[in-house]
Design an enzyme around this catalytic site. Structure first.
Site, PDB file in Angstrom:
ATOM      1  N   SER A  31     -12.466 -31.674 -32.657  1.00 17.93           N
ATOM      2  CA  SER A  31     -11.521 -31.749 -31.477  1.00 17.93           C
ATOM      3  C   SER A  31     -11.423 -32.777 -30.702  1.00 17.93           C
ATOM      4  O   SER A  31     -10.586 -33.078 -29.764  1.00 17.93           O
ATOM      5  CB  SER A  31     -12.016 -30.469 -30.330  1.00 17.93           C
ATOM      6  OG  SER A  31     -13.017 -30.898 -30.039  1.00 17.93           O
ATOM      7  N   THR A 163      27.311 -17.403  -6.291  1.00 13.62           N
ATOM      8  CA  THR A 163      26.570 -16.316  -6.871  1.00 13.62           C
ATOM      9  C   THR A 163      27.198 -15.840  -8.043  1.00 13.62           C
ATOM     10  O   THR A 163      28.564 -15.958  -8.251  1.00 13.62           O
ATOM     11  CB  THR A 163      26.725 -15.100  -6.015  1.00 13.62           C
ATOM     12  OG1 THR A 163      27.816 -14.722  -5.705  1.00 13.62           O
ATOM     13  CG2 THR A 163      25.802 -15.353  -4.518  1.00 13.62           C
ATOM     14  N   HIS A 164      26.628 -15.681  -9.280  1.00 14.53           N
ATOM     15  CA  HIS A 164      27.200 -15.271 -10.569  1.00 14.53           C
ATOM     16  C   HIS A 164      27.944 -16.558 -11.053  1.00 14.53           C
ATOM     17  O   HIS A 164      28.492 -16.338 -11.997  1.00 14.53           O
ATOM     18  CB  HIS A 164      28.077 -14.059 -10.524  1.00 14.53           C
ATOM     19  CG  HIS A 164      27.494 -12.906  -9.911  1.00 14.53           C
ATOM     20  ND1 HIS A 164      26.882 -11.929 -10.501  1.00 14.53           N
ATOM     21  CD2 HIS A 164      27.510 -12.435  -8.487  1.00 14.53           C
ATOM     22  CE1 HIS A 164      26.635 -10.886  -9.596  1.00 14.53           C
ATOM     23  NE2 HIS A 164      26.765 -11.256  -8.339  1.00 14.53           N
ATOM     24  N   SER A 285      26.651 -41.592 -26.196  1.00 15.91           N
ATOM     25  CA  SER A 285      26.737 -40.975 -27.486  1.00 15.91           C
ATOM     26  C   SER A 285      27.320 -42.075 -28.455  1.00 15.91           C
ATOM     27  O   SER A 285      27.799 -43.116 -28.249  1.00 15.91           O
ATOM     28  CB  SER A 285      28.071 -39.949 -27.396  1.00 15.91           C
ATOM     29  OG  SER A 285      28.674 -39.798 -28.553  1.00 15.91           O
ATOM     30  N   LYS A 291      30.891 -40.677 -23.210  1.00 14.52           N
ATOM     31  CA  LYS A 291      30.101 -39.859 -22.667  1.00 14.52           C
ATOM     32  C   LYS A 291      28.876 -40.438 -21.883  1.00 14.52           C
ATOM     33  O   LYS A 291      28.441 -41.677 -22.231  1.00 14.52           O
ATOM     34  CB  LYS A 291      29.362 -39.044 -24.078  1.00 14.52           C
ATOM     35  CG  LYS A 291      30.079 -38.083 -24.866  1.00 14.52           C
ATOM     36  CD  LYS A 291      30.627 -37.033 -23.919  1.00 14.52           C
ATOM     37  CE  LYS A 291      29.639 -35.867 -23.865  1.00 14.52           C
ATOM     38  NZ  LYS A 291      29.088 -35.397 -25.194  1.00 14.52           N
ATOM     39  N   GLU A 298      18.313 -32.093 -19.438  1.00 13.17           N
ATOM     40  CA  GLU A 298      18.329 -31.188 -20.346  1.00 13.17           C
ATOM     41  C   GLU A 298      16.932 -31.021 -21.006  1.00 13.17           C
ATOM     42  O   GLU A 298      16.488 -29.742 -21.247  1.00 13.17           O
ATOM     43  CB  GLU A 298      19.398 -31.579 -21.593  1.00 13.17           C
ATOM     44  CG  GLU A 298      20.712 -31.572 -21.249  1.00 13.17           C
ATOM     45  CD  GLU A 298      21.395 -32.363 -22.127  1.00 13.17           C
ATOM     46  OE1 GLU A 298      21.866 -31.872 -23.166  1.00 13.17           O
ATOM     47  OE2 GLU A 298      21.779 -33.520 -21.880  1.00 13.17           O
ATOM     48  N   TYR A 325     -19.118 -17.525 -24.856  1.00 14.23           N
ATOM     49  CA  TYR A 325     -18.280 -18.801 -25.464  1.00 14.23           C
ATOM     50  C   TYR A 325     -17.666 -18.396 -26.979  1.00 14.23           C
ATOM     51  O   TYR A 325     -18.528 -18.044 -27.774  1.00 14.23           O
ATOM     52  CB  TYR A 325     -19.039 -20.128 -25.325  1.00 14.23           C
ATOM     53  CG  TYR A 325     -18.255 -21.281 -26.258  1.00 14.23           C
ATOM     54  CD1 TYR A 325     -17.257 -21.953 -25.571  1.00 14.23           C
ATOM     55  CD2 TYR A 325     -18.375 -21.581 -27.529  1.00 14.23           C
ATOM     56  CE1 TYR A 325     -16.508 -23.035 -26.222  1.00 14.23           C
ATOM     57  CE2 TYR A 325     -17.748 -22.448 -28.264  1.00 14.23           C
ATOM     58  CZ  TYR A 325     -16.752 -23.345 -27.587  1.00 14.23           C
ATOM     59  OH  TYR A 325     -16.095 -24.200 -28.297  1.00 14.23           O
ATOM     60  N   GLN A 330     -11.758 -23.724 -27.674  1.00 11.14           N
ATOM     61  CA  GLN A 330     -11.698 -25.151 -27.998  1.00 11.14           C
ATOM     62  C   GLN A 330      -9.949 -25.467 -27.797  1.00 11.14           C
ATOM     63  O   GLN A 330      -9.762 -26.449 -27.751  1.00 11.14           O
ATOM     64  CB  GLN A 330     -11.983 -25.438 -29.262  1.00 11.14           C
ATOM     65  CG  GLN A 330     -11.898 -26.956 -29.279  1.00 11.14           C
ATOM     66  CD  GLN A 330     -12.869 -27.203 -30.836  1.00 11.14           C
ATOM     67  OE1 GLN A 330     -13.924 -27.566 -30.434  1.00 11.14           O
ATOM     68  NE2 GLN A 330     -12.138 -27.577 -31.893  1.00 11.14           N
TER      69      GLN A 330
HETATM   70  N1  ARG Z   1     -15.670 -28.757 -28.610  1.00 11.64           N
HETATM   71  C1  ARG Z   1     -15.906 -27.470 -28.204  1.00 11.64           C
HETATM   72  C2  ARG Z   1     -14.874 -26.999 -27.500  1.00 11.64           C
HETATM   73  O1  ARG Z   1     -14.172 -27.706 -27.201  1.00 11.64           O
HETATM   74  C3  ARG Z   1     -17.208 -27.823 -27.219  1.00 11.64           C
HETATM   75  C4  ARG Z   1     -18.168 -26.792 -27.425  1.00 11.64           C
HETATM   76  C5  ARG Z   1     -18.708 -26.368 -28.635  1.00 11.64           C
HETATM   77  N2  ARG Z   1     -19.770 -25.256 -28.241  1.00 11.64           N
HETATM   78  C6  ARG Z   1     -20.409 -24.713 -29.419  1.00 11.64           C
HETATM   79  N3  ARG Z   1     -21.147 -23.742 -29.175  1.00 11.64           N
HETATM   80  N4  ARG Z   1     -19.953 -24.947 -30.644  1.00 11.64           N
HETATM   81  O2  ARG Z   1     -14.982 -25.824 -27.111  1.00 11.64           O
END
Ligand code: ARG
Length: 469
Positions: A31, A163-164, A285, A291, A298, A325, A330
């Protein structure tokens, strides 16, 4: 994977494993590409945690000092883009801890005493979310200020209220703009509430059950600006409703911005002709030279959809997830970081567009008189002056409008008195005098109504409230 990083990755948690994770596992699991955004929160957490460990005698003061100077060096490296984030080390927590240990040796290995990545990640993320909420609130106040300033100069500008999306009654443009200021005030309250509900520090909950060390969680919480520690370690590591609430709050706020954005799109069209965006907020455009496209407005409409779906996604991730957890959690960060970054762009763009948009007052005034927008005023006059029940007055005015339509009369105030009196004898010149758009707007004196006097008072109220922004 480089040989060196292979070793690093294994060192962190690989004591019992004979082989390294497969490449695909590493790809789905890492991550660092996302959570490096909260490097500062991770370092702040580690500074507070090590301070507390030293104060409670769990680590020595020398170790704490080594940890602190090591973390300072890492901060400097990251700030200067010199830190080499490694995928093999999965996430921001392991990246920083591994580098620290590499730099300072033994003391770095003691930092993880009495904590786990589970409380660490929840706490970093909560800290990031709190800071993001605070910044968002400041930005929304700036937008309120911009809108109040524009409302102030447009108190007397008359436009059609819809309205509408059908002409309903004339209103002051200032009144219309202040409607958004009120909506934003509630958005800000929701963000403040989300901030308050993210007020418990998770650090020290450890993996899920707490820790045997004599830690001082109040101290850590205080240093990090939280209200105090969470009372249940399992709640601490397993909950992400703080992020969900923040996402809900910015989803609603962005939906509100998308409504203003949509009005910018409508108002700047040739058909409405109510407003013109400045050159720096318009795009051209590639084929049609005439344009001036309102792209930012948008995109705000579309971003509101994305932010709302990020909220939905986190809601679904949390649904039926057992305590505490799980790695599903993650995914919370990319959804939340992305939503906030998109929302910030939306706020900045709305401020930019609204600061310089030109309102075409004459066109608005003309449009306000279309569609017999003062018909209700005639009905109200009949009720007030002749005590006619409103339903009956409504019926009489229906006949007046029909006559005007059939005879191509543009505004009710231009209809001959005689023609009116043929429909109802009681109508007189006083009544007709009240049927201009100006008279209509001036008459709406009820609290919260569009009479310029009220609008000006509201402008003053908001200017005082926002004086320090
Ligand atoms: N990168 C993990 C997350 O964002 C950190 C926690 C990891 N914990 C574990 N028990 N593997 O959730």
């Amino acid at each position: 994977m480089s040989k060196e990083n292979e070793k690093k990755g294994q060192k962190m948690w690989g004591g019992r494993f004979a082989t390294l994770p497969s490449d695909a596992l590493q790809a789905i699991n890492a991550s660092i590409g996302i959570d490096q955004k909260m490097w500062r929160e991770d370092i702040d957490g580690s500074l507070a945690h090590s301070n507390m460990l030293a104060k409670t005698g769990v680590i020595s003061n020398e170790d704490r000092d080594a940890i602190h100077s090591g973390l300072k060096k890492i901060t400097h490296k990251i700030e200067n883009n010199e830190f080499d984030f490694s995928v093999e080390l999965e996430d921001i927590h392991l990246n920083i801890e591994a580098r620290l240990t590499e730099d300072i040796g033994e003391a770095g290995k003691r930092l993880h005493t009495g904590r786990s990545r589970n409380d660490q990640v929840a706490n970093d993320f909560k800290l990031w979310t709190r800071r993001a909420l605070t910044s968002t609130i400041e930005q929304l106040r700036m937008l309120q200020k911009t809108l109040v300033n524009r409302a102030e100069t447009e108190v007397q500008t008359i436009m059609p209220g819809f309205t509408h999306l059908q002409t309903a009654q004339p209103v002051s443009l200032g009144h219309h703009l202040l409607a958004y200021v009120e909506m934003l005030a509630r958005d800000i309250k929701r963000l403040e509430n989300a901030h308050e509900n993210a007020g418990e520090c998770v650090l020290g909950s450890s993996a899920l059950a707490g820790t045997p060390y004599p830690i001082d969680r109040e101290m850590t919480a205080k240093e990090l600006g939280f209200n105090g520690p969470n009372a249940n370690s399992m709640d601490g590591v397993g909950s992400r409703d703080f992020a969900l609430e923040a996402l809900a709050a910015i989803s609603i706020a962005c939906v509100n911005l998308s409504r203003l954005a949509d009005e910018i799109v409508l108002w700047t069209s040739a058909q409405f002709g109510f407003a013109r965006l400045s050159d720096d907020w318009s795009t051209g455009s590639s084929i049609m030279p005439q344009k001036r496209n309102p792209d930012a407005a948008e995109l705000i409409r579309a971003k509101a959809a994305r932010i709302g779906s990020n909220y939905q996604a986190l809601l679904m991730i949390l649904k039926a997830l057992p305590l505490t957890y799980s790695k599903d959690l993650q995914e919370d960060k990319s959804l939340t970081f992305g939503a906030f970054e998109d929302f910030w762009l939306c706020i900045t763009s709305t401020i930019g567009m609204m600061e310089k948009i030109t309102f075409k007052r004459d066109n608005m005034r003309k449009a306000a008189a279309l569609g017999y927008s003062t018909a209700t005023d005639l009905a109200d006059w009949l009720v007030r002056t002749h005590q006619i029940p409103f339903r009956e007055a409504h019926h009489i005015v229906g006949a007046v409008v029909k006559y005007a339509e059939d005879n191509n009369i543009g505004e009710l105030c231009d209809m001959p008195l005689q023609a009116m009196q043929q429909i109802d004898k009681r109508i007189n010149q006083d009544a007709i005098n009240l049927l201009s758009v100006e008279a209509s707007v001036n008459s709406r004196v009820s609290y919260g109504g569009t009479t310029p006097k009220n609008v000006l008072a509201q402008v003053q109220k908001w200017k005082e409230k926002l004086a320090n922004v």
